[in-house]
Design an enzyme around this catalytic site. Structure first.
Site, PDB file in Angstrom:
ATOM      1  CE  LYS A   7       0.793  -0.035   6.018  1.00  0.00           C
ATOM      2  NZ  LYS A   7       1.871   0.552   5.275  1.00  0.00           N
ATOM      3  CB  CYS A   8       2.566  -7.714   5.552  1.00  0.00           C
ATOM      4  SG  CYS A   8       3.176  -9.386   5.608  1.00  0.00           S
ATOM      5  N   PRO A   9      -0.390  -9.340   6.126  1.00  0.00           N
ATOM      6  CG  PRO A   9      -1.396 -11.404   6.729  1.00  0.00           C
ATOM      7  CD  PRO A   9      -1.147  -9.972   7.219  1.00  0.00           C
TER       8      PRO A   9
END
Length: 87
Positions: A19-21
């Site tokens: 998942k981001c980042p």
């Protein structure tokens, strides 16, 4: 001296499930290790990567050869820049 297969074969980076980042950070790190013109194939599932990776490519002075979606999977083909990245 010619380029070896290792110098011309695309580098594959599977970031599925991250998942981001993380996808953009790991893509940046990988891009910076590649020589000019080398190809990086990135596969991920984070929907934010559709925005983040093209922005990263612009910031790094690299090229986005393609961006494709296959279900929830995003596949990017990036080409490293001949120029050093901005600090």
């Amino acid at each position: 001296m010619g380029l070896s297969d290792a110098d011309t074969k695309p580098v594959e980076l599977d970031l599925t499930g991250l998942k981001c980042p993380l996808p953009v950070l790991l893509t940046r790190k990988a891009l910076r290790t590649l020589g000019a013109g080398r190809v990086l194939m990135v596969t991920c599932t984070d929907p934010m990567a559709l925005i983040d990776i093209p922005n990263l490519v612009r910031e790094e002075g690299a090229w986005l050869d393609s961006a494709e979606r296959d279900g929830n999977r995003l596949c990017f083909r990036l080409r490293a820049s001949a120029k050093p990245p901005h600090s």
